[in-house]
Design a protein around this motif. Structure first.
Motif, PDB file in Angstrom:
ATOM      1  N   VAL A 126      18.059  25.561  52.609  1.00 28.56           N
ATOM      2  CA  VAL A 126      17.603  24.433  51.986  1.00 28.56           C
ATOM      3  C   VAL A 126      16.083  24.273  52.641  1.00 28.56           C
ATOM      4  O   VAL A 126      16.101  24.117  53.804  1.00 28.56           O
ATOM      5  CB  VAL A 126      18.405  23.403  51.959  1.00 28.56           C
ATOM      6  CG1 VAL A 126      18.929  22.658  53.127  1.00 28.56           C
ATOM      7  CG2 VAL A 126      17.967  22.330  51.043  1.00 28.56           C
ATOM      8  N   SER A 127      15.223  24.203  51.854  1.00 28.09           N
ATOM      9  CA  SER A 127      13.853  23.971  52.206  1.00 28.09           C
ATOM     10  C   SER A 127      13.413  22.462  51.611  1.00 28.09           C
ATOM     11  O   SER A 127      13.210  22.353  50.289  1.00 28.09           O
ATOM     12  CB  SER A 127      13.091  25.014  51.768  1.00 28.09           C
ATOM     13  OG  SER A 127      11.607  24.682  51.834  1.00 28.09           O
ATOM     14  N   GLY A 128      12.893  21.462  52.538  1.00 26.45           N
ATOM     15  CA  GLY A 128      12.114  20.355  51.994  1.00 26.45           C
ATOM     16  C   GLY A 128      10.887  20.329  52.463  1.00 26.45           C
ATOM     17  O   GLY A 128      10.557  20.676  53.424  1.00 26.45           O
ATOM     18  N   GLY A 129      10.040  19.605  51.291  1.00 23.15           N
ATOM     19  CA  GLY A 129       8.465  19.615  51.778  1.00 23.15           C
ATOM     20  C   GLY A 129       8.006  18.278  51.556  1.00 23.15           C
ATOM     21  O   GLY A 129       8.621  17.396  51.306  1.00 23.15           O
ATOM     22  N   LEU A 130       6.785  18.348  52.022  1.00 29.41           N
ATOM     23  CA  LEU A 130       5.879  16.828  51.949  1.00 29.41           C
ATOM     24  C   LEU A 130       5.720  16.420  50.651  1.00 29.41           C
ATOM     25  O   LEU A 130       5.184  15.652  50.070  1.00 29.41           O
ATOM     26  CB  LEU A 130       4.471  17.015  52.774  1.00 29.41           C
ATOM     27  CG  LEU A 130       4.503  17.561  54.144  1.00 29.41           C
ATOM     28  CD1 LEU A 130       3.394  17.305  54.712  1.00 29.41           C
ATOM     29  CD2 LEU A 130       5.681  16.303  55.098  1.00 29.41           C
ATOM     30  N   ASP A 131       5.902  17.499  49.530  1.00 28.38           N
ATOM     31  CA  ASP A 131       5.907  17.154  48.069  1.00 28.38           C
ATOM     32  C   ASP A 131       6.982  16.612  47.373  1.00 28.38           C
ATOM     33  O   ASP A 131       7.193  16.550  46.374  1.00 28.38           O
ATOM     34  CB  ASP A 131       5.405  18.589  47.403  1.00 28.38           C
ATOM     35  CG  ASP A 131       6.670  19.609  47.452  1.00 28.38           C
ATOM     36  OD1 ASP A 131       7.487  19.341  48.119  1.00 28.38           O
ATOM     37  OD2 ASP A 131       6.443  20.881  46.861  1.00 28.38           O
ATOM     38  N   THR A 132       7.915  16.281  48.174  1.00 29.03           N
ATOM     39  CA  THR A 132       8.925  15.405  47.909  1.00 29.03           C
ATOM     40  C   THR A 132      10.110  16.150  47.462  1.00 29.03           C
ATOM     41  O   THR A 132      11.153  15.561  46.757  1.00 29.03           O
ATOM     42  CB  THR A 132       8.658  14.053  46.975  1.00 29.03           C
ATOM     43  OG1 THR A 132       8.603  14.551  45.566  1.00 29.03           O
ATOM     44  CG2 THR A 132       7.361  13.333  47.509  1.00 29.03           C
TER      45      THR A 132
END
Length: 933
Positions: A126-132
């Protein structure tokens, strides 16, 4: 037509001086079956695997331009996932011989990746980003599976929740103060926790507890339970106090707030890490304190509860006034019974990231990356019997915290401000605000380190035995290279010594300072101050002359013919004087902002000046005429230097770029891969073969001249193509007209556009080949290149060559007419190529999913649809049967081998499974005990 001028290309060799950059996290890695010895650390755009025992690099995983923002080693320790500032995630195979080549590259986010996390088996990421947004990736298939949108701010942490329930659940936290639970089958959020007032920065899961680190000093603890009958729920609410759930929720989990862990450190929680066995929890804030907590098992928690009740009763019996309070004693298990505070670790600098590992004999190893470009490995005892944290009055020897390893010598503790080459081009000197280091050019290893004050400029003295350092305090230091010792401190100026240049006759040097003076010094050898019979001679400087000016001196240069002295002043002019008499000769004006750097060519014909106005001007030294003004960088030009015996020079600027220019034709030769952030200084070796630069990303970068010739027009064409490739031909918009709610777990890239073009070209060539089939046409060059003998093989090969991560985006870009054409060819492909049934099935299903409405509306497509359905069902069933047959055959063989040899195969995997089952049974037993209480 005249001959084209050719140049020799400079290429990047490597970067050094950096140990760990602060933007991403550090992780323990396992190589050669050795655990706790190797560490994966981000180093600007690379990831370095450090060997802590030997103190050197083991592996380097490279990618150009983009900074590493997150990394994670898989649970099986075979792979490492690396997230970058442009939203790309790359996965590397650490066990492979070609570890340096990424096995897959996935464009997932629009902005930087903030968190990466594997599931328990290492099959999904799972990858989370600054793009929410969050993206779940199938590691085996090497493609995104789900995109989860719902947060209103950057995602800070994410975990797979594979305990308590059978469903696929991801839990994420964000700066929008919310914790969300996502069901991966429906791709929707089924529960949101909103009882935090500040941003949530980290999550940790231990058994059935969830710990959330927020912007306060307290960390909220939640208990997760599988939703059961109403009686169990009401009991749970009574035990825990406050339940967060609504009565009519469809959630398979119940979440209740069961208390707060109070941190000793001030400020927000930055990192929250649990060890793989879930026995220890470590956290740190924005300061220099790591706090550790031991998680008790069911028996230990029971013992602590009994002990606490016994103490409370004793206390109640002693005081007569407190007799009534005995009934109100808390007899249920509380958070303090389950979690015990261990000894805290105090570091020497601000902490950037941590990772923990619980070894044998309850030894906890804590890996810490610090803000001063260093890493430290600490060890402490982690068990129920370990002593409580010592009081401030206690002696420091009482502490069980030990420093096992420390990586500090391999890099500067602060940004490097000055670099210089030795006269034999074999050594490099680098100066920062706290030390000066000598490096071996070939091995890129630090040979000597010497603590100093803030260094602004440095030069090797002829003979390479000594180095001159210009300090921010105005002092001029003479350093002995062999002994790494300061020979003499000369109070040369009253304020910053900005520039230092050697006289071409090698008999002295010139210094320029903020005190508006320029001084000339001569070298002399004097007797050393040491006592003894053998008196050695050491270098000293004798002040010869002073030139007083009206403005601050920022840079100085002397012409190689010993005729002129050039001085760059704060009023944006360059004054040129005769060196022997200090008589004024020329004033070069034209820059709008102060000149920060300059250099004179080997034949004393040209002088190049670089300024804060982002321009480089090339002047003739004979008459002071400006030959050309070049807009060189996107920010201030910080340093420039001519290549010896040529009119070519290098420049670097605050935009981080390093460029090579031709001083005769005024053209840019090439742009080298520069720094992330600002570039501060550069130095060209005296033999002209090497170039070294330093910058704000803590790296020293080395470049070498190769035998490869470059032609300017070719380089310019390549740069233009690169710029065009960065811009998408179909625009940045990802939305599909007929499907407004479609959110693919991938991002449109140049690769996906090229893949769509290749499919369209393939279909066109195939159609042309089939129309000319009667005349026996020659194979198309593309078909020959891909070794395809017929159109069907050509199409399958084209589809196989498309990256899995780009496939869906490429199919989405195809117009409907091409989609119909592709669908018509699929039955023949499935019949002829059953070996690629998985790929063809994916393509078919995706095209039907996206274009369902127009396909359903076209009656002519119905027979094709039924035919495809029948073929795919048959082939997929056949594939499943083959796999099932092989699986059962292998298990039969395994049983026979075990019976014959009396050895259990896959013993490690079996033990791990038993351990997990034991842990699960212990957790259910513990829940039962709580319910009984």
């Amino acid at each position: 037509m005249g001959l084209t001028k050719q140049y020799l290309a400079y290429r990047a060799i490597d970067s050094f001086n950096i140990i760990a950059s602060g933007r991403a996290n550090v992780n323990f890695a396992v190589l050669e079956k050795s655990e706790g010895r190797f560490v994966a650390a981000p180093a600007a755009e690379n990831v370095i695997i450090w060997d802590l025992r030997m103190g050197d690099r083991k592996l380097t995983l490279r990618r150009e331009k983009q900074e590493v923002t997150a990394l994670r080693v898989s649970p099986d320790h075979l792979h490492i996932a690396v997230g970058y500032a442009d939203g790309v995630v790359q996965i590397f195979d650490l066990s492979s011989g070609t570890y340096y080549d990424a096995i897959c590259s996935l464009a997932l986010h629009k902005n930087a990746v903030s968190i990466l996390r594997y599931d328990a088996h290492g099959m999904r990421l799972v990858s989370g980003g600054l793009d929410t947004e969050l993206v779940v990736v199938d590691v085996v298939e090497q493609a995104g599976r789900q995109r989860l949108s719902g947060h209103n701010a950057a995602v800070t942490d994410a975990h797979f929740l594979q305990r308590l329930v059978d469903q696929d659940i991801v839990v994420s936290s964000s700066k929008d103060t919310q914790i969300k639970f996502w069901n991966l089958e429906t791709q929707f959020c089924f529960k949101t926790i909103v009882d935090n007032r500040t941003e949530i920065w980290a999550l940790a899961f231990i058994n059935d507890l969830m710990v959330a680190g927020a912007g306060e000093s307290g960390m909220n603890v939640y208990r997760l339970r599988k939703r059961g009958d109403n009686a169990a729920q009401s009991l749970e609410t009574a035990v825990e106090g406050f339940a967060i759930d609504d009565e009519d929720t469809i959630s398979p989990l119940s979440v209740s707030n069961c208390g707060t862990i109070q941190r000793a450190g001030k400020g927000r929680t930055v990192n929250l890490v649990a060890d793989p066995n879930e026995r220890v929890l470590s956290c740190h804030g924005t300061n220099d304190l790591i706090e550790n907590f031991y998680i008790c098992n069911a028996e230990e928690a029971k013992q602590r509860l009994a002990k606490r009740l016994k103490k409370a009763r004793k206390k109640a019996q002693e005081g007569a006034a407190q007799e009534e309070d005995e009934e109100h004693l808390s007899k249920e298990m509380s958070l303090s019974d389950e979690i015990k505070r261990l000894e805290s670790i105090k570091t020497k600098q601000k902490i950037k990231s941590i990772d923990v590992l619980l070894g044998q004999n309850n030894e906890l190893r804590v890996l810490v990356s610090l803000s001063n470009n260093s890493m430290t490995l600490y060890s402490l005892e982690a068990s129920l019997k370990s002593r409580k944290p010592t009081a401030k009055s206690a002696a420091p020897t009482d502490s069980s915290v030990k420093t096992l390893r420390s990586l500090t010598r391999l890099g500067h503790q602060s940004e490097v401000r000055s670099v210089c080459f030795s006269n034999d081009s074999l050594a490099i000197g680098s100066g920062s605000c706290d030390s000066f280091k000598f490096w071996d050019r070939d091995a890129m290893q630090c040979l000597r380190t010497m603590p100093t004050d803030y260094i602004l400029c440095s030069r090797f003295v002829p003979g390479d035995r000594y180095v001159l350092l210009g300090m921010k305090s105005g002092k001029l230091l003479i350093v002995d290279v062999g002994a790494a010792d300061i020979v003499e401190q000369i109070p040369a100026h009253e304020s910053e010594l900005w520039s230092l240049a050697l006289l071409p006759d090698q008999k002295g040097c010139v210094t320029g300072s903020s005190d508006t003076t320029l001084k000339i010094w001569t070298f002399e050898l004097i007797d050393s101050a040491g006592e003894g019979e053998a008196q050695t001679k050491v270098l000293s400087l004798l002040h010869k002359n002073t030139l007083k000016l009206e403005e601050t001196v920022l840079c100085v240069a002397i012409s190689p013919d010993m005729k002129y002295l050039a001085v760059g002043l704060l009023d944006a002019t360059v004054k040129i004087f005769f060196l022997d008499t200090f008589k004024f000769y020329l004033s070069l004006y034209g820059h709008k902002l102060p000149v920060l750097c300059m250099d004179i060519s080997y034949d004393s014909q040209l002088i190049a000046t670089g300024s804060a106005d982002r321009n480089i001007k090339i002047w003739g030294l004979n008459f002071g005429d400006c030959h050309r003004s070049i807009f060189a960088h996107d920010d201030s030009v910080m340093s420039l230097q001519f290549i010896p015996k040529t009119h070519m020079f290098f420049s670097c600027g605050k935009d981080g770029k390093v460029k090579q220019w031709d001083g005769d034709s005024f053209e840019k030769i090439l742009t080298l891969p520069g720094h992330i952030g600002e570039a501060h200084c550069l130095s060209v070796s005296p033999n002209g073969r090497y170039l070294v630069t330093c910058g704000s990303d803590r790296t020293l970068r080395m470049y070498e001249r190769t035998e490869e010739t470059i032609v300017l027009k070719d380089v310019q064409e390549e740069e233009r193509e690169q710029l065009e490739n960065e811009r998408l031909a179909t625009g940045e918009d990802n939305s599909v007209p007929l499907l407004p709610g479609l959110k693919l777990p991938s991002r449109k890239t140049v690769g996906s556009e090229q893949a769509a073009e290749s499919i369209m070209e393939c279909l066109e060539i195939s159609k042309q080949f089939e129309t000319e089939a009667d005349e026996k046409p020659e194979l198309h060059p593309l078909m020959l290149a891909l070794q395809a003998k017929n159109p069907n093989d050509f199409l399958v090969t084209t589809l196989v060559r498309i990256r899995t991560s780009d496939m869906e985006e490429a199919l989405l870009l195809l117009p409907f007419s091409i989609v119909c054409e592709l669908l018509e060819r699929l039955p023949a492909l499935i019949t002829q190529r059953p070996d690629e049934v998985e790929l063809l099935c994916r393509v078919t299903v995706f095209l039907f999913k996206v274009h369902m409405k127009p396909i359903a509306a076209a009656k002519s497509m119905k027979p094709l649809l039924l035919k495809l359905l029948g073929l795919l069902k048959h082939d997929v069933q056949q594939l499943r049967d083959t796999m099932g047959y092989n699986l059962h055959a292998l298990s039969l063989l395994q049983t026979e081998v075990e019976q014959r040899e009396g050895v259990q195969l896959f013993r490690d995997a079996t033990l791990a499974r038993r351990k997990q089952e034991k842990k699960r049974r212990a957790a259910s037993k513990r829940r039962l005990q709580i319910q009984m209480v």
